[in-house]
Design an enzyme around this catalytic site. Structure first.
Site, PDB file in Angstrom:
ATOM      1  N   TYR A  48      -3.680  52.192  35.672  1.00 45.33           N
ATOM      2  CA  TYR A  48      -2.384  52.509  36.298  1.00 45.33           C
ATOM      3  C   TYR A  48      -2.631  53.108  37.667  1.00 45.33           C
ATOM      4  O   TYR A  48      -3.464  53.999  37.822  1.00 45.33           O
ATOM      5  CB  TYR A  48      -1.621  53.528  35.448  1.00 45.33           C
ATOM      6  CG  TYR A  48      -0.460  52.924  34.702  1.00 45.33           C
ATOM      7  CD1 TYR A  48       0.471  52.130  35.369  1.00 45.33           C
ATOM      8  CD2 TYR A  48      -0.261  53.145  33.342  1.00 45.33           C
ATOM      9  CE1 TYR A  48       1.538  51.562  34.708  1.00 45.33           C
ATOM     10  CE2 TYR A  48       0.805  52.581  32.663  1.00 45.33           C
ATOM     11  CZ  TYR A  48       1.703  51.791  33.352  1.00 45.33           C
ATOM     12  OH  TYR A  48       2.759  51.240  32.692  1.00 45.33           O
ATOM     13  N   ARG A  78      -1.029  34.304  40.525  1.00 47.08           N
ATOM     14  CA  ARG A  78       0.431  34.367  40.581  1.00 47.08           C
ATOM     15  C   ARG A  78       0.821  35.761  41.050  1.00 47.08           C
ATOM     16  O   ARG A  78       0.389  36.766  40.476  1.00 47.08           O
ATOM     17  CB  ARG A  78       1.042  34.130  39.201  1.00 47.08           C
ATOM     18  CG  ARG A  78       0.580  32.875  38.523  1.00 47.08           C
ATOM     19  CD  ARG A  78       1.492  32.475  37.405  1.00 47.08           C
ATOM     20  NE  ARG A  78       2.687  31.894  37.952  1.00 47.08           N
ATOM     21  CZ  ARG A  78       2.756  30.644  38.427  1.00 47.08           C
ATOM     22  NH1 ARG A  78       1.707  29.853  38.410  1.00 47.08           N
ATOM     23  NH2 ARG A  78       3.879  30.195  38.944  1.00 47.08           N
ATOM     24  N   LYS A 129       0.577  29.482  45.623  1.00 44.00           N
ATOM     25  CA  LYS A 129       0.914  28.073  45.921  1.00 44.00           C
ATOM     26  C   LYS A 129      -0.174  27.513  46.839  1.00 44.00           C
ATOM     27  O   LYS A 129      -1.334  27.454  46.426  1.00 44.00           O
ATOM     28  CB  LYS A 129       2.324  27.994  46.499  1.00 44.00           C
ATOM     29  CG  LYS A 129       3.395  28.515  45.517  1.00 44.00           C
ATOM     30  CD  LYS A 129       4.790  28.284  46.036  1.00 44.00           C
ATOM     31  CE  LYS A 129       5.847  28.645  45.014  1.00 44.00           C
ATOM     32  NZ  LYS A 129       6.277  30.049  45.085  1.00 44.00           N
ATOM     33  N   THR A 131       4.688  34.075  48.012  1.00 39.59           N
ATOM     34  CA  THR A 131       3.901  34.154  46.790  1.00 39.59           C
ATOM     35  C   THR A 131       2.445  33.937  47.193  1.00 39.59           C
ATOM     36  O   THR A 131       2.161  33.530  48.322  1.00 39.59           O
ATOM     37  CB  THR A 131       4.299  33.066  45.779  1.00 39.59           C
ATOM     38  OG1 THR A 131       4.302  31.807  46.458  1.00 39.59           O
ATOM     39  CG2 THR A 131       5.666  33.332  45.187  1.00 39.59           C
ATOM     40  N   ASP A 171      10.563  33.326  54.474  1.00 40.47           N
ATOM     41  CA  ASP A 171       9.992  33.192  53.122  1.00 40.47           C
ATOM     42  C   ASP A 171       9.053  31.984  53.192  1.00 40.47           C
ATOM     43  O   ASP A 171       9.492  30.844  53.159  1.00 40.47           O
ATOM     44  CB  ASP A 171      11.114  32.980  52.105  1.00 40.47           C
ATOM     45  CG  ASP A 171      10.575  32.745  50.691  1.00 40.47           C
ATOM     46  OD1 ASP A 171       9.372  32.468  50.550  1.00 40.47           O
ATOM     47  OD2 ASP A 171      11.373  32.820  49.741  1.00 40.47           O
ATOM     48  N   GLU A 219       0.222  53.852  40.238  1.00 42.97           N
ATOM     49  CA  GLU A 219       1.470  54.013  40.992  1.00 42.97           C
ATOM     50  C   GLU A 219       1.206  54.736  42.304  1.00 42.97           C
ATOM     51  O   GLU A 219       0.478  55.734  42.335  1.00 42.97           O
ATOM     52  CB  GLU A 219       2.497  54.830  40.201  1.00 42.97           C
ATOM     53  CG  GLU A 219       3.253  54.013  39.190  1.00 42.97           C
ATOM     54  CD  GLU A 219       2.719  54.207  37.797  1.00 42.97           C
ATOM     55  OE1 GLU A 219       1.500  54.458  37.691  1.00 42.97           O
ATOM     56  OE2 GLU A 219       3.500  54.129  36.846  1.00 42.97           O
TER      57      GLU A 219
HETATM   58  N1  DSN Z   1       9.354  28.085  41.342  1.00 44.45           N
HETATM   59  C1  DSN Z   1       8.873  27.988  42.697  1.00 44.45           C
HETATM   60  C2  DSN Z   1       8.784  26.595  43.170  1.00 44.45           C
HETATM   61  O1  DSN Z   1       8.407  25.780  42.366  1.00 44.45           O
HETATM   62  O2  DSN Z   1       9.071  26.297  44.318  1.00 44.45           O
HETATM   63  C3  DSN Z   1       9.622  28.826  43.641  1.00 44.45           C
HETATM   64  O3  DSN Z   1       9.657  30.116  43.162  1.00 44.45           O
END
Ligand code: DSN
Length: 430
Positions: A46, A229, A223, A220, A193, A48
């Site tokens: 932990y 993730r 990707k 994120t 984003d 925080e």
């Molecule tokens: N679920 C993602 C996507 O596939 O684009 C976006 O959060």
């Protein structure tokens, strides 16, 4: 493992990933190092707070680890500040809205049906209850050009606190300069984003919104960036003591964001995931990652051409990034669910997707969405894209012919097994 039930499911998933080809544009295959970091003892801890300011003892390693992830993220994207704690992209976006807006404030973002994400104001989200989302769209789905005149008119009329540039289903580059000019005219915070294209920005093959005056970037990490993730918020400005509430100015955005992530919307950070983020950022800083990002684009461009040659009608006419949207209803009189399922049955995984102003329902939309980040990580090149396009058309044509589908499944398996998963290799293949 002692838990044979879970172990069996992990093995089955490994096999599914090895024997098939992942075409979902928001997925990727991580390196063995990223997997190792995620499966490490940092999951026990932990932490925080932030490095040097924690609420629990025993932080001599977590502090160094989080600072390393922060420093690498800043270097990768040219940011003044990085918060590596968001558990997801959705929580990163939520935190930025809460950091800058009061309840009921207006946010201008891309329409879900035209490529925006759920967190960009889809009416089904709680965010849409808290804020007044107004939307911009494409002017023309054949080219994908955003209607910047309408976007400006909306901004002048609605006076948004945030203008958000970004998408999860849009195959073209945004004109960040135009967004910035409009945002500056109305005094909005400029947020990008870049969840889908973070790895392409890191690899230097698409534009970086910070170069056009954006204040904040959310993303994120799993990707095109090919990490675990998770989420990440990058910003310009000066970070202050997160224990003290600062004045709400653009300069203070880093502190406002830190305070909103913790204790605002999250508790303890996931230190094992932050370890894996640090590894992924380190991999993306390697010169080879630029070649990976360039190959993602080259593969996507070739795949788009090959699909068009076989009668697929592509939204925006092609792609300038890693993803492709095809209207299979217009192309073949089918819905996206049917196409997703038949391709899944032969080992090609992609997702059904709504097209702009879709007349079909979300569970049976008109489109499919696919992309090249994952197959490029396995080492597939342009000529393999012709093979994949061919398989897709054959599967659609042979969707009611079990023998044809069985033969196709074997062909996909045979090719997939020639390209090991990156986590099966000792060293990442770029
Ligand atoms: N679920 C993602 C996507 O596939 O684009 C976006 O959060």
């Amino acid at each position: 493992m002692n838990d044979k039930t879970v172990e069996q499911l992990i093995r089955a998933e490994e096999l599914r990933q090895r024997e098939g080809l992942e075409l979902i544009p928001s997925e990727n295959y991580v390196s063995r190092d990223v997997l190792t970091a995620m499966g490490s003892v940092f999951t026990n801890k932990y932490s925080e707070g932030y490095p040097g300011r924690r609420y629990y003892g025993g932080q001599e390693n977590t502090d160094k680890l989080e600072q390393l992830a922060i420093d690498r993220a800043k270097q990768l994207f040219g940011a003044d500040h990085a918060n590596v704690q968001p558990h997801s992209g959705a929580q990163a976006n939520e935190a930025v809205y809460h950091a800058w807006c009061d309840l009921g404030d207006t946010i201008l973002a891309m329409d879900l049906g035209h490529g925006g994400h759920l967190t960009h104001g889809a009416p089904v989200t709680v965010l849409a209850r808290d804020y007044n989302f107004v939307r911009y769209k494409m002017k023309d789905t054949a080219t994908g050009e955003i209607d910047y005149d309408e976007l400006r008119e909306t901004a002048l009329r609605e006076k948004p606190k945030i203008i958000l540039a970004g998408f999860s289903a849009y195959p073209r580059e945004l004109d960040y300069g135009k967004f910035a000019a409009i945002g500056n005219e109305v005094g909005a915070l400029l947020v990008a984003d870049m969840a889908h294209i973070a790895g392409l920005i890191a690899g230097g093959v698409v534009k970086n919104p910070f170069d056009y005056g954006f204040h904040v970037i959310t993303t994120t990490t799993h990707k095109t960036l090919r990490g675990p993730r998770g989420g990440l918020i990058l910003s310009k400005g000066v970070a202050g003591n997160p224990l003290k509430a600062p004045e709400k100015t653009i300069e203070n955005i880093p502190t406002l964001i830190d305070r909103t992530i913790f204790p605002g919307v999250q508790g303890g950070p996931l230190m094992h995931v932050i370890a894996a983020k640090a590894v992924a950022f380190g991999e993306a800083l390697q010169p080879e990652f630029k070649a990976y990002a360039a190959q993602v684009l080259a593969n996507a461009s070739r795949l788009a051409d090959e699909l068009k040659d076989r009668g697929f009608w592509l939204i925006t006419g092609g792609t300038s990034n890693h993803l492709i949207l095809a209207d299979v209803n217009k192309s073949f009189g089918l819905d996206g669910k049917v196409v997703e399922e038949v391709l899944d049955s032969v080992g090609l995984t992609l997702n059904k997707n709504a097209v702009a102003d879709d007349q079909l329902p979300p569970f049976r939309p008109s489109g499919i969405r696919l992309g090249t980040p994952a197959i490029t990580s396995r080492g597939l090149k342009e000529d393999d894209m012709a093979t994949i396009a061919d398989w897709m058309k054959r599967a659609i044509d042979g969707r009611e012919d079990p023998a044809a589908l069985t033969k196709l499944r074997e062909e996909v398996r045979e090719l997939a097994l020639r390209y090991p998963l990156p986590s099966d290799l000792r060293k990442m293949r770029y």
